[in-house]
Write a protein that holds these residues in place. Sequence first.
Motif, PDB file in Angstrom:
ATOM      1  N   ALA A 152       0.868  -1.183   0.000  1.00 18.01           N
ATOM      2  CA  ALA A 152       0.000   0.000   0.000  1.00 18.01           C
ATOM      3  C   ALA A 152       0.901   1.229   0.000  1.00 18.01           C
ATOM      4  O   ALA A 152       0.857   2.052   0.891  1.00 18.01           O
ATOM      5  CB  ALA A 152      -0.917  -0.017   1.224  1.00 18.01           C
ATOM      6  N   VAL A 153       1.741   1.282  -1.026  1.00 17.10           N
ATOM      7  CA  VAL A 153       2.734   2.362  -1.123  1.00 17.10           C
ATOM      8  C   VAL A 153       2.419   3.220  -2.350  1.00 17.10           C
ATOM      9  O   VAL A 153       1.641   2.807  -3.219  1.00 17.10           O
ATOM     10  CB  VAL A 153       4.167   1.774  -1.226  1.00 17.10           C
ATOM     11  CG1 VAL A 153       4.497   0.968   0.024  1.00 17.10           C
ATOM     12  CG2 VAL A 153       4.341   0.915  -2.473  1.00 17.10           C
ATOM     13  N   PRO A 154       2.996   4.417  -2.432  1.00 16.56           N
ATOM     14  CA  PRO A 154       2.731   5.264  -3.606  1.00 16.56           C
ATOM     15  C   PRO A 154       3.178   4.570  -4.903  1.00 16.56           C
ATOM     16  O   PRO A 154       4.129   3.773  -4.871  1.00 16.56           O
ATOM     17  CB  PRO A 154       3.573   6.527  -3.344  1.00 16.56           C
ATOM     18  CG  PRO A 154       3.774   6.547  -1.858  1.00 16.56           C
ATOM     19  CD  PRO A 154       3.847   5.104  -1.447  1.00 16.56           C
ATOM     20  N   PRO A 155       2.506   4.883  -6.018  1.00 15.05           N
ATOM     21  CA  PRO A 155       2.788   4.207  -7.290  1.00 15.05           C
ATOM     22  C   PRO A 155       4.268   4.186  -7.664  1.00 15.05           C
ATOM     23  O   PRO A 155       4.780   3.157  -8.102  1.00 15.05           O
ATOM     24  CB  PRO A 155       1.979   5.013  -8.312  1.00 15.05           C
ATOM     25  CG  PRO A 155       0.842   5.588  -7.535  1.00 15.05           C
ATOM     26  CD  PRO A 155       1.383   5.841  -6.146  1.00 15.05           C
ATOM     27  N   ASP A 156       4.982   5.303  -7.439  1.00 17.85           N
ATOM     28  CA  ASP A 156       6.380   5.343  -7.888  1.00 17.85           C
ATOM     29  C   ASP A 156       7.310   4.510  -7.005  1.00 17.85           C
ATOM     30  O   ASP A 156       8.473   4.313  -7.340  1.00 17.85           O
ATOM     31  CB  ASP A 156       6.884   6.798  -8.001  1.00 17.85           C
ATOM     32  CG  ASP A 156       6.709   7.572  -6.706  1.00 17.85           C
ATOM     33  OD1 ASP A 156       6.230   6.966  -5.715  1.00 17.85           O
ATOM     34  OD2 ASP A 156       7.037   8.765  -6.669  1.00 17.85           O
ATOM     35  N   ALA A 157       6.786   4.001  -5.879  1.00 21.26           N
ATOM     36  CA  ALA A 157       7.624   3.183  -4.994  1.00 21.26           C
ATOM     37  C   ALA A 157       7.349   1.686  -5.152  1.00 21.26           C
ATOM     38  O   ALA A 157       8.098   0.858  -4.641  1.00 21.26           O
ATOM     39  CB  ALA A 157       7.399   3.595  -3.542  1.00 21.26           C
ATOM     40  N   VAL A 158       6.273   1.343  -5.883  1.00 21.02           N
ATOM     41  CA  VAL A 158       5.806  -0.045  -5.923  1.00 21.02           C
ATOM     42  C   VAL A 158       6.890  -1.021  -6.381  1.00 21.02           C
ATOM     43  O   VAL A 158       7.163  -2.021  -5.722  1.00 21.02           O
ATOM     44  CB  VAL A 158       4.568  -0.182  -6.848  1.00 21.02           C
ATOM     45  CG1 VAL A 158       4.236  -1.645  -7.073  1.00 21.02           C
ATOM     46  CG2 VAL A 158       3.388   0.543  -6.236  1.00 21.02           C
ATOM     47  N   GLN A 159       7.533  -0.694  -7.512  1.00 21.20           N
ATOM     48  CA  GLN A 159       8.472  -1.650  -8.097  1.00 21.20           C
ATOM     49  C   GLN A 159       9.670  -1.890  -7.178  1.00 21.20           C
ATOM     50  O   GLN A 159      10.072  -3.042  -6.965  1.00 21.20           O
ATOM     51  CB  GLN A 159       8.922  -1.128  -9.478  1.00 21.20           C
ATOM     52  CG  GLN A 159       9.524  -2.203 -10.382  1.00 21.20           C
ATOM     53  CD  GLN A 159       8.499  -3.252 -10.849  1.00 21.20           C
ATOM     54  OE1 GLN A 159       7.400  -2.904 -11.284  1.00 21.20           O
ATOM     55  NE2 GLN A 159       8.863  -4.529 -10.750  1.00 21.20           N
ATOM     56  N   SER A 160      10.213  -0.832  -6.617  1.00 22.72           N
ATOM     57  CA  SER A 160      11.394  -1.001  -5.755  1.00 22.72           C
ATOM     58  C   SER A 160      11.024  -1.689  -4.435  1.00 22.72           C
ATOM     59  O   SER A 160      11.789  -2.514  -3.930  1.00 22.72           O
ATOM     60  CB  SER A 160      12.077   0.346  -5.489  1.00 22.72           C
ATOM     61  OG  SER A 160      11.222   1.213  -4.783  1.00 22.72           O
ATOM     62  N   VAL A 161       9.857  -1.362  -3.892  1.00 20.55           N
ATOM     63  CA  VAL A 161       9.414  -2.001  -2.650  1.00 20.55           C
ATOM     64  C   VAL A 161       9.181  -3.499  -2.886  1.00 20.55           C
ATOM     65  O   VAL A 161       9.566  -4.339  -2.066  1.00 20.55           O
ATOM     66  CB  VAL A 161       8.139  -1.331  -2.100  1.00 20.55           C
ATOM     67  CG1 VAL A 161       7.474  -2.197  -1.047  1.00 20.55           C
ATOM     68  CG2 VAL A 161       8.474   0.041  -1.513  1.00 20.55           C
ATOM     69  N   ALA A 162       8.584  -3.828  -4.030  1.00 24.32           N
ATOM     70  CA  ALA A 162       8.335  -5.235  -4.353  1.00 24.32           C
ATOM     71  C   ALA A 162       9.662  -5.990  -4.442  1.00 24.32           C
ATOM     72  O   ALA A 162       9.810  -7.094  -3.900  1.00 24.32           O
ATOM     73  CB  ALA A 162       7.565  -5.352  -5.664  1.00 24.32           C
ATOM     74  N   GLN A 163      10.633  -5.383  -5.095  1.00 25.82           N
ATOM     75  CA  GLN A 163      11.938  -6.022  -5.253  1.00 25.82           C
ATOM     76  C   GLN A 163      12.587  -6.273  -3.888  1.00 25.82           C
ATOM     77  O   GLN A 163      13.141  -7.344  -3.637  1.00 25.82           O
ATOM     78  CB  GLN A 163      12.851  -5.143  -6.122  1.00 25.82           C
ATOM     79  CG  GLN A 163      14.145  -5.835  -6.529  1.00 25.82           C
ATOM     80  CD  GLN A 163      13.904  -7.186  -7.201  1.00 25.82           C
ATOM     81  OE1 GLN A 163      13.191  -7.266  -8.205  1.00 25.82           O
ATOM     82  NE2 GLN A 163      14.431  -8.272  -6.631  1.00 25.82           N
ATOM     83  N   ARG A 164      12.471  -5.263  -3.033  1.00 27.58           N
ATOM     84  CA  ARG A 164      13.053  -5.366  -1.692  1.00 27.58           C
ATOM     85  C   ARG A 164      12.383  -6.493  -0.896  1.00 27.58           C
ATOM     86  O   ARG A 164      13.059  -7.259  -0.205  1.00 27.58           O
ATOM     87  CB  ARG A 164      12.832  -4.032  -0.985  1.00 27.58           C
ATOM     88  CG  ARG A 164      13.880  -3.715   0.026  1.00 27.58           C
ATOM     89  CD  ARG A 164      13.905  -2.231   0.335  1.00 27.58           C
ATOM     90  NE  ARG A 164      14.712  -1.982   1.519  1.00 27.58           N
ATOM     91  CZ  ARG A 164      14.928  -0.765   2.037  1.00 27.58           C
ATOM     92  NH1 ARG A 164      14.380   0.289   1.453  1.00 27.58           N
ATOM     93  NH2 ARG A 164      15.673  -0.621   3.113  1.00 27.58           N
ATOM     94  N   MET A 165      11.076  -6.598  -1.029  1.00 23.88           N
ATOM     95  CA  MET A 165      10.331  -7.653  -0.339  1.00 23.88           C
ATOM     96  C   MET A 165      10.746  -9.034  -0.838  1.00 23.88           C
ATOM     97  O   MET A 165      10.914  -9.973  -0.058  1.00 23.88           O
ATOM     98  CB  MET A 165       8.825  -7.458  -0.556  1.00 23.88           C
ATOM     99  CG  MET A 165       8.192  -6.452   0.377  1.00 23.88           C
ATOM    100  SD  MET A 165       7.988  -7.175   2.037  1.00 23.88           S
ATOM    101  CE  MET A 165       8.460  -5.810   3.085  1.00 23.88           C
ATOM    102  N   ILE A 166      10.890  -9.154  -2.151  1.00 23.58           N
ATOM    103  CA  ILE A 166      11.292 -10.441  -2.734  1.00 23.58           C
ATOM    104  C   ILE A 166      12.688 -10.822  -2.252  1.00 23.58           C
ATOM    105  O   ILE A 166      12.948 -11.977  -1.905  1.00 23.58           O
ATOM    106  CB  ILE A 166      11.232 -10.370  -4.283  1.00 23.58           C
ATOM    107  CG1 ILE A 166       9.769 -10.244  -4.735  1.00 23.58           C
ATOM    108  CG2 ILE A 166      11.890 -11.588  -4.922  1.00 23.58           C
ATOM    109  CD1 ILE A 166       9.586  -9.860  -6.183  1.00 23.58           C
ATOM    110  N   ASP A 167      13.580  -9.828  -2.189  1.00 25.63           N
ATOM    111  CA  ASP A 167      14.935 -10.084  -1.688  1.00 25.63           C
ATOM    112  C   ASP A 167      14.910 -10.595  -0.245  1.00 25.63           C
ATOM    113  O   ASP A 167      15.780 -11.346   0.169  1.00 25.63           O
ATOM    114  CB  ASP A 167      15.781  -8.803  -1.751  1.00 25.63           C
ATOM    115  CG  ASP A 167      16.101  -8.390  -3.187  1.00 25.63           C
ATOM    116  OD1 ASP A 167      15.932  -9.239  -4.098  1.00 25.63           O
ATOM    117  OD2 ASP A 167      16.474  -7.228  -3.413  1.00 25.63           O
ATOM    118  N   LEU A 168      13.896 -10.165   0.502  1.00 26.68           N
ATOM    119  CA  LEU A 168      13.790 -10.611   1.903  1.00 26.68           C
ATOM    120  C   LEU A 168      13.080 -11.963   2.035  1.00 26.68           C
ATOM    121  O   LEU A 168      12.905 -12.474   3.136  1.00 26.68           O
ATOM    122  CB  LEU A 168      13.061  -9.561   2.751  1.00 26.68           C
ATOM    123  CG  LEU A 168      13.773  -8.213   2.932  1.00 26.68           C
ATOM    124  CD1 LEU A 168      12.924  -7.262   3.770  1.00 26.68           C
ATOM    125  CD2 LEU A 168      15.148  -8.398   3.571  1.00 26.68           C
ATOM    126  N   GLY A 169      12.618 -12.528   0.890  1.00 23.87           N
ATOM    127  CA  GLY A 169      12.037 -13.867   0.930  1.00 23.87           C
ATOM    128  C   GLY A 169      10.535 -13.935   0.719  1.00 23.87           C
ATOM    129  O   GLY A 169       9.947 -15.022   0.796  1.00 23.87           O
TER     130      GLY A 169
END
Lengths: 227, 227
Positions: A152-169
Motif C-alpha cells: 500500500a505504497v505510492p505508485p512510484d515506490a511499488v516496483q522497488s518495494v516489491a523487489q526489496r520484499m522479494i529479496d527478503l524472501g
Amino acid sequence: MKFFKVPEPTIMRLSLYSRILEQMEERGIPIISSVELGDAVGINSGVVRKDLSMFGEFGVRGVGYNVRELRDNIRKLLGQDRNWPVIIVGAGHLGSSLAAYPGFTQRGFNIEAIVDSDPALAGTTIQGHPVIDWAGAEQLIKEQGVRMAILAVPPDAVQSVAQRMIDLGIEAILNFSPIILKVPAAKAQVQNVDLTVFFDLMRFTSNLNEQEGLRPQSSSLRGLAVR
Amino acid sequence: MKFFKVPEPTIMRLSLYSRILEQMEERGIPIISSVELGDAVGINSGVVRKDLSMFGEFGVRGVGYNVRELRDNIRKLLGQDRNWPVIIVGAGHLGSSLAAYPGFTQRGFNIEAIVDSDPALAGTTIQGHPVIDWAGAEQLIKEQGVRMAILAVPPDAVQSVAQRMIDLGIEAILNFSPIILKVPAAKAQVQNVDLTVFFDLMRFTSNLNEQEGLRPQSSSLRGLAVR
C-alpha cells in the motif's frame, strides 16, 4: 484424488460463498439451496452447483447444502482454516485501512506488522499492529517465516518495494497501488488490485453510462467467457 | 449502431487496458500491439483483440493500435471523459484512503464531499475534500445532481446507510464494506467490492495453498468460463 485447475473467477466466487455461509451460520440457518446461495451472491444457481461439484459432493439433490459442512469445506479449500502471517508495507491511509479491515483474521491472515520507511512511525502502532522499519521487517520475515506481503505504497515506490520484499524472501504480493506490478513468476506471485476498475464497473452497470450503443450486462463475477 | 451487451469481465479488462494505455502515452509510445497490451495486463492477445473488436476497428492488422486513439476511445466508452460527481460515506481510514486514492480524477470522478455522522468531523477536510453531515449531504446531492455514492462504513451500518442514500436520490452504490449489500435493482445498482476475496485469491495463486489435490490456475481477469 484428481488434480483440478481452478480458474480465478471460481476462487473469487468460492470466497463470496464462504462469506455468505458465515452469515447464514451466524443466523443459525442449517441448510441452503444452490438457488438461495446464488441469489445471495448474485449469480445463477447452475454456476453455484458446477463450482461446488468440482470439489466433491457437498449437497443433496432437492434438499440443499449443509451450511456448516459446506462452509468448513470451502474454508479448507481456500486455506482460511490455517494461519497465514502477512506483512503490510505502507502506513498511510490505505495501509491503515487495510490493517483495520474487518475479516482479515476470519480469513486466516495474521497481520504481523506494518513496514514504513518514515523513522517517525517506527515503534508506534496502527490498529494494534506494530509499525516497523526495514531492518525490523527483515528480522520479522525471517523469524516468522512470512511469505506474503500487501503493498500500500505510492505508485512510484511499488516496483522497488516489491523487489526489496522479494529479496527478503516474500513469495506472494498483493498490490493495492494503482499501478500494475510485474515480477518474474519464478520470483514471486503478484495479484494487482486496481480499485479504479470498480469505479469504471459501477459507472457501467449503473446504467448511467448508456451511450454509443453500449448496454451494460448485469452480472457479478460470473466468470463469463468473452462473447 | 448495434447494441452490445457488455459482460463485467470485459469492462474490467477495458479499465485495465486504459490504465496501460495511459502509461504508454506518458512514455511517448505511439503504437501498441495486442500481444504487448495483453502481456502488460497478463492476458492472451486473442482476448485483447476480441474485446477491442466489439467496439469497432481501432487497430490495423500486423501493425497494432494507435495508443492515443485507442485510449481516447476506451475512455469514452467507459465514460472516463466526463465528470461524475460522487460522494463518499464514512470518514474513517477506508473512506479517507479512497478519498486519497490516486487516479480518481483521471477516471472522471469528482469527490464532492465525505459524509460522516460524527458531528466533530463536519466542517473539516480530508485530502482536500470537505466532510459534511447528513443535512449537508441532502443539500449537496440535490444541488450537484450526485447519483453515485461510495460506502466505506462499518458492516452493521451498510444497509441503513444505503437506504438513506437511495432516499436522497442516489442511483449507484459502490460498497467497500465487507458485507454483501442487496438493494432492489429498481431502486439502485450496487457493486460490492469485498477486498477479502483478493486475499483468498492471492493465497491460491501464490502456490502457497497447494493441498487437497487443488492447483491454482494462473490468470488475470481472463473472464474464463467455469471449467
